[in-house]
Design a protein around this motif. Structure first.
Motif, PDB file in Angstrom:
ATOM      1  N   ARG A  56      12.708   6.809 -12.446  1.00 51.41           N
ATOM      2  CA  ARG A  56      13.713   7.439 -11.573  1.00 51.41           C
ATOM      3  C   ARG A  56      14.172   6.472 -10.481  1.00 51.41           C
ATOM      4  N   GLN A  57      13.226   5.782  -9.858  1.00 50.51           N
ATOM      5  CA  GLN A  57      13.574   4.819  -8.813  1.00 50.51           C
ATOM      6  C   GLN A  57      14.459   3.700  -9.361  1.00 50.51           C
ATOM      7  N   LEU A  58      14.101   3.181 -10.515  1.00 45.26           N
ATOM      8  CA  LEU A  58      14.825   2.044 -11.083  1.00 45.26           C
ATOM      9  C   LEU A  58      16.228   2.437 -11.542  1.00 45.26           C
ATOM     10  N   LYS A  59      16.397   3.654 -12.035  1.00 45.06           N
ATOM     11  CA  LYS A  59      17.733   4.124 -12.405  1.00 45.06           C
ATOM     12  C   LYS A  59      18.607   4.219 -11.165  1.00 45.06           C
ATOM     13  N   ALA A  60      18.001   4.616 -10.045  1.00 49.77           N
ATOM     14  CA  ALA A  60      18.747   4.701  -8.787  1.00 49.77           C
ATOM     15  C   ALA A  60      19.217   3.320  -8.327  1.00 49.77           C
ATOM     16  N   GLU A  61      18.535   2.269  -8.786  1.00 54.07           N
ATOM     17  CA  GLU A  61      18.932   0.902  -8.455  1.00 54.07           C
ATOM     18  C   GLU A  61      19.921   0.334  -9.471  1.00 54.07           C
ATOM     19  N   SER A  62      20.369   1.197 -10.397  1.00 56.80           N
ATOM     20  CA  SER A  62      21.423   0.846 -11.374  1.00 56.80           C
ATOM     21  C   SER A  62      20.962  -0.109 -12.471  1.00 56.80           C
ATOM     22  N   PHE A  63      19.664  -0.183 -12.731  1.00 57.94           N
ATOM     23  CA  PHE A  63      19.215  -0.944 -13.888  1.00 57.94           C
ATOM     24  C   PHE A  63      19.464  -0.100 -15.140  1.00 57.94           C
ATOM     25  N   SER A  64      19.676  -0.756 -16.277  1.00 62.34           N
ATOM     26  CA  SER A  64      19.927  -0.022 -17.510  1.00 62.34           C
ATOM     27  C   SER A  64      18.636   0.624 -18.011  1.00 62.34           C
ATOM     28  N   THR A  65      18.800   1.778 -18.661  1.00 59.54           N
ATOM     29  CA  THR A  65      17.624   2.503 -19.164  1.00 59.54           C
ATOM     30  C   THR A  65      16.806   1.680 -20.152  1.00 59.54           C
ATOM     31  N   PRO A  66      17.437   0.983 -21.121  1.00 53.52           N
ATOM     32  CA  PRO A  66      16.633   0.172 -22.051  1.00 53.52           C
ATOM     33  C   PRO A  66      15.824  -0.908 -21.324  1.00 53.52           C
ATOM     34  N   ALA A  67      16.442  -1.562 -20.340  1.00 58.39           N
ATOM     35  CA  ALA A  67      15.734  -2.617 -19.599  1.00 58.39           C
ATOM     36  C   ALA A  67      14.588  -2.037 -18.790  1.00 58.39           C
ATOM     37  N   ILE A  68      14.826  -0.860 -18.200  1.00 58.76           N
ATOM     38  CA  ILE A  68      13.773  -0.197 -17.415  1.00 58.76           C
ATOM     39  C   ILE A  68      12.572   0.124 -18.292  1.00 58.76           C
ATOM     40  N   ARG A  69      12.842   0.749 -19.419  1.00 54.83           N
ATOM     41  CA  ARG A  69      11.736   1.178 -20.283  1.00 54.83           C
ATOM     42  C   ARG A  69      11.001  -0.005 -20.904  1.00 54.83           C
ATOM     43  N   ALA A  70      11.742  -1.048 -21.241  1.00 53.79           N
ATOM     44  CA  ALA A  70      11.095  -2.240 -21.806  1.00 53.79           C
ATOM     45  C   ALA A  70      10.160  -2.871 -20.786  1.00 53.79           C
ATOM     46  N   THR A  71      10.579  -2.891 -19.525  1.00 55.28           N
ATOM     47  CA  THR A  71       9.747  -3.480 -18.473  1.00 55.28           C
ATOM     48  C   THR A  71       8.534  -2.616 -18.182  1.00 55.28           C
ATOM     49  N   LEU A  72       8.751  -1.299 -18.068  1.00 55.86           N
ATOM     50  CA  LEU A  72       7.637  -0.398 -17.767  1.00 55.86           C
ATOM     51  C   LEU A  72       6.607  -0.373 -18.893  1.00 55.86           C
ATOM     52  N   GLU A  73       7.074  -0.560 -20.123  1.00 59.31           N
ATOM     53  CA  GLU A  73       6.133  -0.592 -21.252  1.00 59.31           C
ATOM     54  C   GLU A  73       5.198  -1.795 -21.171  1.00 59.31           C
ATOM     55  N   LYS A  74       5.655  -2.850 -20.518  1.00 57.80           N
ATOM     56  CA  LYS A  74       4.813  -4.036 -20.375  1.00 57.80           C
ATOM     57  C   LYS A  74       3.688  -3.826 -19.358  1.00 57.80           C
ATOM     58  N   LEU A  75       3.884  -2.865 -18.455  1.00 57.33           N
ATOM     59  CA  LEU A  75       2.853  -2.588 -17.458  1.00 57.33           C
ATOM     60  C   LEU A  75       1.703  -1.824 -18.122  1.00 57.33           C
ATOM     61  N   ASN A  76       0.568  -2.436 -18.162  1.00 51.12           N
ATOM     62  CA  ASN A  76      -0.599  -1.792 -18.770  1.00 51.12           C
ATOM     63  C   ASN A  76      -1.332  -1.018 -17.676  1.00 51.12           C
ATOM     64  N   ILE A  77      -1.046   0.287 -17.599  1.00 53.08           N
ATOM     65  CA  ILE A  77      -1.651   1.136 -16.568  1.00 53.08           C
ATOM     66  C   ILE A  77      -2.862   1.859 -17.160  1.00 53.08           C
ATOM     67  N   SER A  78      -3.967   1.804 -16.451  1.00 49.02           N
ATOM     68  CA  SER A  78      -5.186   2.467 -16.917  1.00 49.02           C
ATOM     69  C   SER A  78      -5.962   2.987 -15.716  1.00 49.02           C
ATOM     70  N   PHE A  79      -6.976   3.802 -16.003  1.00 55.30           N
ATOM     71  CA  PHE A  79      -7.797   4.389 -14.950  1.00 55.30           C
ATOM     72  C   PHE A  79      -9.269   4.100 -15.253  1.00 55.30           C
ATOM     73  N   THR A  80      -9.966   3.615 -14.259  1.00 56.64           N
ATOM     74  CA  THR A  80     -11.400   3.341 -14.402  1.00 56.64           C
ATOM     75  C   THR A  80     -12.133   3.890 -13.186  1.00 56.64           C
ATOM     76  N   GLU A  81     -13.455   3.798 -13.234  1.00 58.60           N
ATOM     77  CA  GLU A  81     -14.298   4.295 -12.136  1.00 58.60           C
ATOM     78  C   GLU A  81     -13.910   5.725 -11.762  1.00 58.60           C
ATOM     79  N   ILE A  82     -13.723   6.542 -12.783  1.00 55.30           N
ATOM     80  CA  ILE A  82     -13.293   7.930 -12.575  1.00 55.30           C
ATOM     81  C   ILE A  82     -14.475   8.753 -12.066  1.00 55.30           C
ATOM     82  N   ARG A  83     -14.239   9.529 -11.020  1.00 55.47           N
ATOM     83  CA  ARG A  83     -15.318  10.346 -10.469  1.00 55.47           C
ATOM     84  C   ARG A  83     -14.754  11.665  -9.929  1.00 55.47           C
ATOM     85  N   THR A  84     -15.601  12.670  -9.899  1.00 52.72           N
ATOM     86  CA  THR A  84     -15.239  13.986  -9.388  1.00 52.72           C
ATOM     87  C   THR A  84     -15.536  14.035  -7.903  1.00 52.72           C
ATOM     88  N   SER A  85     -14.518  14.348  -7.112  1.00 56.32           N
ATOM     89  CA  SER A  85     -14.736  14.429  -5.668  1.00 56.32           C
ATOM     90  C   SER A  85     -15.045  15.856  -5.228  1.00 56.32           C
TER      91      SER A  85
END
Length: 319
Positions: A56-85
């Protein structure tokens, strides 16, 4: 107050060994079923929250949707050290904490690195991530992590899981990180254009100085043919006019530097054309003077001074 964000995803098939959630008057019973903080569907919903907000932020900056998604797909997001608070015994909601990890592939890391360096906004990619409250992993290259707080809660029919972040997704700067990579080419292009323009300004100033010196030499030669009184008067007037010309150049350069980068980029070609046209007109005006080379140079400089201040007034209109 930070707005909490919620994402809903279908759970799919849950273990048949889990008790079904029961409701009584809108209150979850003590037999209410929970999902743990490591629930894959919940974490997938949490990741989608972050990715969709970045998109949503990147579309607001007028980047093209294909370029946005291609870039975001390169970001390897993961979660570790998961704990219950916190796990409320009277609710199916569970409060969690984890490390949010972003692994940047080498090409994306280098793109961001080049963009932030050329822009001058940050020293490098690591500096950008540090300012965004990420720490660099000691175990792997180009991996950064930060703490994230969230909650997960299944629906009563066990078909869906709600994921809610305690902070806005923007707090994790995924969109901002991707924006630097997407902006690299434009940033480099703008920097090169600015460099070319500054070089042209320097060359024009150098040429003006050389013209002044050459004119001074010619003037000195011709002045020897004039009476001493005439020569002194013209030299004094030339010196005064040269000083006024340099002051005019300094004024318009100062105004130009006050303009924002976008306005400078928009006006760059126009300003180059204005400079060339001014030089041509003023040289023509000088040649029409029937007098010594000194008098002709005085006319050229006076012509340029008037046009420089006129152009300066136009540029001030963009401030």
């Amino acid at each position: 107050m930070t707005t909490k964000t919620t994402r809903l995803l279908s759970v799919g098939t849950l273990s048949m060994g889990l008790l079904l959630t029961a409701c009584d008057g809108g209150n979850i019973t003590s037999k209410a079923k929970k999902v743990d903080c490591s629930n894959e569907v919940g974490l997938s919903a949490l990741k989608d929250l972050i990715i969709h907000d970045a998109e949503r932020q990147l579309k607001a900056e007028s980047f093209s949707t294909p370029a946005i998604r291609a870039t975001l797909e390169k970001l390897n997001i993961s979660f570790t050290e998961i704990r219950t608070s916190y796990a409320d015994p009277n609710s199916t909601k569970v409060a969690c904490e984890a490390s949010l990890n972003i692994s940047l592939p080498t090409d994306l890391y280098n793109d961001i690195n080049e963009a932030v360096k050329v822009s001058g906004a940050f020293k490098d990619t690591d500096d950008l991530l540090e300012v965004s409250n990420y720490q660099s992993s000691a175990q792997a290259a180009n991996v950064f992590y930060t703490n994230i707080s969230y909650s997960l809660q299944p629906t009563d029919d066990d078909k869906q899981v709600f994921a809610k972040m305690d902070d806005s997704p923007e707090e994790y700067a995924v969109g901002a990180i991707a924006s630097w990579a997407l902006s690299k080419d434009n940033i480099i292009k703008s920097a090169k254009e600015e460099q070319r323009y500054q070089e042209q300004l320097a060359n024009e100033e150098k040429e003006a100085e050389e013209t002044i010196k050459e004119t001074a030499k010619e003037s000195a030669k011709l002045d020897r043919q004039l009476t001493q009184a005439q020569a002194d008067k013209q030299k004094a007037e030339l010196a005064k006019t040269q000083k006024e010309y340099k002051e005019a150049v300094a004024v318009i350069n100062k105004t130009w530097e006050k303009l924002d980068k976008e306005t400078q980029s928009d006006l760059k070609d126009e300003q180059i054309a204005v400079n060339k046209e001014r030089e041509a007109r003023c040289k023509k005006s000088a040649l029409e003077v029937e007098g010594s080379a000194t008098e002709q140079e005085i006319e050229r400089l006076n012509c340029a001074i008037g046009e420089l201040y006129e152009r300066n007034s136009e540029l001030e209109g963009y401030l």
